[in-house]
Design a protein around this motif. Structure first.
Motif, PDB file in Angstrom:
ATOM      1  N   ASP A 305       0.828  -1.217   0.000  1.00 30.75           N
ATOM      2  CA  ASP A 305       0.000   0.000   0.000  1.00 30.75           C
ATOM      3  C   ASP A 305       0.857   1.260   0.000  1.00 30.75           C
ATOM      4  OD1 ASP A 305      -2.132  -1.602   0.052  1.00 30.75           O
ATOM      5  OD2 ASP A 305      -2.457  -1.472   2.229  1.00 30.75           O
ATOM      6  N   SER A 306       1.984   1.181   0.729  1.00 24.12           N
ATOM      7  CA  SER A 306       2.785   2.390   0.918  1.00 24.12           C
ATOM      8  C   SER A 306       3.324   2.960  -0.391  1.00 24.12           C
ATOM      9  CB  SER A 306       3.940   2.087   1.860  1.00 24.12           C
ATOM     10  OG  SER A 306       4.660   0.981   1.344  1.00 24.12           O
ATOM     11  N   ARG A 308       1.975   1.932  -3.621  1.00 28.72           N
ATOM     12  CA  ARG A 308       1.105   1.658  -4.768  1.00 28.72           C
ATOM     13  C   ARG A 308       0.771   2.919  -5.560  1.00 28.72           C
ATOM     14  NH1 ARG A 308      -3.058  -0.950  -2.619  1.00 28.72           N
ATOM     15  NH2 ARG A 308      -2.011  -2.952  -2.831  1.00 28.72           N
ATOM     16  N   SER A 309       0.295   3.940  -4.859  1.00 30.20           N
ATOM     17  CA  SER A 309      -0.170   5.128  -5.589  1.00 30.20           C
ATOM     18  C   SER A 309       0.988   5.795  -6.338  1.00 30.20           C
ATOM     19  CB  SER A 309      -0.841   6.117  -4.634  1.00 30.20           C
ATOM     20  OG  SER A 309       0.070   6.436  -3.633  1.00 30.20           O
TER      21      SER A 309
END
Ligand code: ADP
Length: 608
Positions: A305-306, A308-309
């Protein structure tokens, strides 16, 4: 009206369709020659059979002559056996020559007419006997349908026979008008029917010929096209095999490059699904994130998650047709790695269909860069320090120098009291000593740096050494209002230590001198204790202390805890560096504990 005539519409007629003349039925020149040849070839066997049959029947009917006309039998038999049958024999033989093909229609027409005239005689000699009229019909029948005469020749022959019949009826046998008319009814009808039949038979023949020829031509064209097609297929197949082989070689090369490189290579489509990934990428991804990737996987679903964006944004940027390079730092179980990725848009038919990425582990490069930056900073720092040292040194040398020169000048005054003179000489002496210390320090550090400093081991009485230092500094400490304390273990614990006496003194002097220098109230305590295999010396003060940051570097050459303090406290910043070097030469260690404004304790050990 138009409807009634539409059956004559030339376009609908067979003759028009196959391209032959309506009356003569002949094709255009070249085609006609071919048709006649074909017609001859197709007809010759039937014709020969027909001739043989005609001869046979002509001969057989001779039997009729015997029955019906015994009186004319010789004449009729002459016609049959001396004219018509021999003529037919001749024609049969002629049919085997080359010439026959050119003249056969004329010859057969002649034969036909001759056969007809023979029967005419038989009819006219006994008009009341009807049997021979049937013979006439047979003649017409064979002329139009049996002897393979073409329409025009059969018609010519038919009407010629009828003409000869009428001429002979009128001028030779003087038949009655009634007989002539009734005979003509039949013979004209036979001719008309024969013509009609012959016309359509020939037309059908020509049509078949036309169609066959067309069929042959079409077949030829098809065969020709088939050949071209086959040739093309062979060539294309060759080209394809060549291209396939070349592609296979290229593919193998590319695969070996992609798989052989030490870099990560992968590609995704517009849906971030992996189109391709090499083994290196698989392994590095697994190391970094503990996940096994495969072609077809959605890469962003597999990212933590850390990050991904951040990576979605990068893929999107490349999908918007931008090529760029990014740098990342990944924390791994055993340290971290630096990773550099180049993102390239994949363009097909002018559209971006995906992103291909090349990633390298740049940890070594990055570390080297960082090392370089650090080294550069250190070089700059050391440069700064050297400048500060030089400035400091020039100050340190100039101060006592000025003292020596200044007070030497003053000594020249003739009227000086003995007391003042003594005072001046003391100052000059002090300044000289101070300069000697500095020069000794510089010589020592230079020797250490050049590796020329020797160690002279001897038995040293540590108690004596402490005692000496104590009595040496006691006056100076007291003059500064400081208490000087020496703490030593009970006598007998250790008598002597094998070490370099001069260096031990130099170290102790340096530490105690610093303690006095940087302390303004309180006490200075020094001494030693015995630890496992070592003698551990210490010098403790209640002075200004040293910040933690400076503590780390205090033993480096030219370092003074703070350049500004040196302005207050004289010193070249070499003392601790020399002390440390001496201690290490004697296989010992030095360290300190200090708190700003509370004081410092310097420790050092020497092996027993
Ligand atoms: P210097 O000749 O300047 O004293 P040193 O190498 O002996 O050179 O000491 C380096 C620096 O360490 C000093 O300039 C001082 O700032 C700091 N220092 C050394 N000893 C002490 C101490 N006992 N208390 C506080 N600061 C000290």
């Amino acid at each position: 009206m138009a409807n009634y005539f539409s059956i004559f519409n030339s376009k609908d007629m067979l003759t028009e369709k196959i391209g032959c003349n309506k009356i003569t039925l002949s094709f255009q020149e070249g085609t006609e020659v071919l048709f006649r040849k074909t017609y001859f070839t197709n007809s010759i066997l039937q014709l020969r059979i027909a001739i043989v049959l005609v001869m046979f029947l002509y001969g057989l009917f001779g039997f009729l002559d015997l029955l019906i006309f015994p009186q004319y039998v010789d004449f009729f038999h002459a016609i049959r056996f001396y004219i018509v049958i021999p003529l037919n024999v001749c024609i049969l033989l002629l049919s085997y020559t080359k010439l026959f093909e050119k003249i056969w229609q004329l010859v057969i027409t002649f034969d036909y007419v001759l056969g007809g005239v023979g029967i005419i005689f038989m009819v006219l000699l006994e008009p009341k006997v009807h049997t021979y009229y049937s013979g006439m019909m047979l003649i017409f029948f064979s002329g139009y349908l049996f002897l393979k005469l073409r329409f025009l020749w059969a018609t010519l022959g038919g009407w010629l026979i009828l003409l000869i019949f009428n001429l002979l009826s009128i001028f030779y046998s003087h038949s009655s008008l009634e007989t002539i008319i009734s005979s003509n009814f039949f013979f004209v009808s036979a001719n008309l029917i024969g013509m009609f039949a012959a016309y359509y038979m020939e037309l059908q023949n020509r049509r078949n010929f036309f169609l066959n020829r067309k069929l042959d031509r079409d077949k030829l064209t098809v065969e020709e096209q088939n050949k071209i097609l086959e040739q093309t297929v062979v060539e294309r197949t060759k080209e394809l095999i060549g291209a396939k082989n070349a592609t296979e070689v290229i593919n193998a090369n590319i695969t070996s490059i992609i798989e052989g490189t030490g870099d990560s290579i992968w590609a995704v489509n517009r849906e971030y699904e992996i189109l391709y990934l090499n083994q290196v990428f698989k392994e590095e991804f697994y190391q970094a994130f503990g996940l096994r990737l495969d072609a077809g996987d959605c890469i962003i679903d597999h990212l933590p998650d850390s990050i991904r964006s951040k990576w979605i944004a990068r893929y999107n940027k490349a999908l918007a047709n931008e090529q760029f390079t990014v740098e990342d730092k990944f924390e791994l179980e055993n340290g971290h790695i630096y990773f550099e990725a180049t993102m390239n848009p994949i363009i097909k038919s002018g559209k971006v269909v995906g992103v291909s990425c090349f990633g390298s582990d740049i940890t070594y490069r990055k570390l080297a860069e960082l090392e370089l930056v650090k080294a550069k900073e250190q070089a700059e720092e050391s440069d700064k320090l050297k400048s500060a040292f030089l400035a400091n040194m020039s100050h340190e040398i100039r101060t006592p120098m000025n003292g020596i020169l200044g007070f030497s000048e003053l000594l020249k005054e003739p009227d000086l009291s003995a007391e003042t003179q003594k005072e001046y000489i003391n100052i000059i002496e002090e300044s000289g000593n101070r300069m000697l210390i500095i020069i000794n320090d510089i010589i020592d550090i230079s020797k250490i740096e050049a590796g020329l400093m020797d160690v002279h081991m001897s038995d040293v009485n540590v108690y004596q050494s402490i005692e000496y230092i104590y009595s040496f500094f006691k006056p100076e400490a007291e003059s500064k209002g400081l208490q000087l304390i020496r703490t030593i273990p009970e006598q007998g614990a250790i008598v002597s230590l094998k070490t370099d006496k001069e260096k031990l003194y130099a170290i102790l002097i340096n530490l105690v001198k610093n303690a006095i220098k940087y302390t303004f109230k309180g006490a200075i305590e020094f001494g030693f204790i015995i630890t496992a295999g070592n003698v551990q010396f210490y010098v403790k003060d209640t002075g200004i202390g040293i910040t933690e940051e400076k503590q780390e570097r205090i033993f480096e050459r030219f370092i003074q805890a703070d350049v500004s303090t040196t302005r207050v406290h004289e010193g070249a910043g070499l003392g601790l560096a020399i002390s440390k070097a001496f201690i290490e030469m004697m296989k010992g260690e030095i360290w300190l504990e200090s708190k700003l404004n509370e004081g410092s304790t310097f420790y050092f050990t020497l092996p027993l």
